[in-house]
Design a protein around this motif. Sequence first.
Motif, short mmCIF file in Angstrom:
data_model
loop_
_atom_site.label_atom_id
_atom_site.label_comp_id
_atom_site.label_asym_id
_atom_site.label_seq_id
_atom_site.Cartn_x
_atom_site.Cartn_y
_atom_site.Cartn_z
N ASP A 5 0.82 -1.20 0.00
CA ASP A 5 0.00 0.00 0.00
C ASP A 5 0.87 1.26 0.00
N THR A 6 1.97 1.22 0.73
CA THR A 6 2.88 2.36 0.78
C THR A 6 3.47 2.62 -0.61
N TYR A 7 3.86 1.55 -1.29
CA TYR A 7 4.38 1.66 -2.66
C TYR A 7 3.33 2.29 -3.57
N GLU A 8 2.11 1.78 -3.51
CA GLU A 8 1.03 2.30 -4.36
C GLU A 8 0.74 3.77 -4.04
N HIS A 9 0.77 4.11 -2.77
CA HIS A 9 0.54 5.50 -2.35
C HIS A 9 1.63 6.41 -2.92
N ILE A 11 3.51 5.91 -5.66
CA ILE A 11 3.34 6.04 -7.12
C ILE A 11 2.18 6.98 -7.44
N SER A 12 1.08 6.87 -6.71
CA SER A 12 -0.07 7.77 -6.92
C SER A 12 0.32 9.22 -6.66
N LEU A 13 1.09 9.43 -5.59
CA LEU A 13 1.54 10.78 -5.24
C LEU A 13 2.42 11.37 -6.34
N ASP A 15 2.60 10.42 -9.53
CA ASP A 15 1.80 10.61 -10.74
C ASP A 15 0.94 11.87 -10.65
N ALA A 16 0.32 12.07 -9.48
CA ALA A 16 -0.53 13.25 -9.29
C ALA A 16 0.29 14.54 -9.39
N ARG A 18 2.86 14.88 -11.24
CA ARG A 18 3.36 14.94 -12.62
C ARG A 18 4.86 15.18 -12.69
#
Length: 165
Positions: A5-9, A11-13, A15-16, A18
């Motif tokens: 979940d930390t990894y996904e968080h 990557i989302s951060l 990407d957001a 940019r």
Amino acid sequence: MSGHDTYEHLISLLDAARVDYRLIDHAPEGTTDKVCALRGHPASEAAKCIVLRVKVDRRTTRHVLAVVPGDRRVDLGAIRVLFDARYVGFSDAETAERLARAVPGTVLPFSFDPDLEVIADPDVVAQPKLYFNAARLDRSLLLSGSDYEQVARPRVEPISSTVDA
């Protein structure tokens, strides 16, 4: 939040925000010198992340995520001065994992916990290339120090010292 979940968080951060980044898969490793060799860069380009316990006074304990270049160590005295603290030391493993939301060797130079303040050495944010394990032992991330600073918004203070030979 688990390591996945930390990894996904993360990557989302990114990407957001940019920002440009690159993921690097490698053999599982969490020791700075060894993972730098796997990734093929000098340790000075790595972000070494250490969770510290800061006793400001008898009743107040804070936790700090110190981020220093991989070829340096955290200067505990510098952290003590920043907080006018009575004591600064390494956090116990359980607390570090809970606050960093990652196991040792995979701690990110980002905090997703309001009780963990990030302080980065100026030489970290100045790096054109900054490498760190991405909350996983088998995957790292590369981005610029300036993009790291923009997204993580660490407090930037001189907190590193050279490693004695």
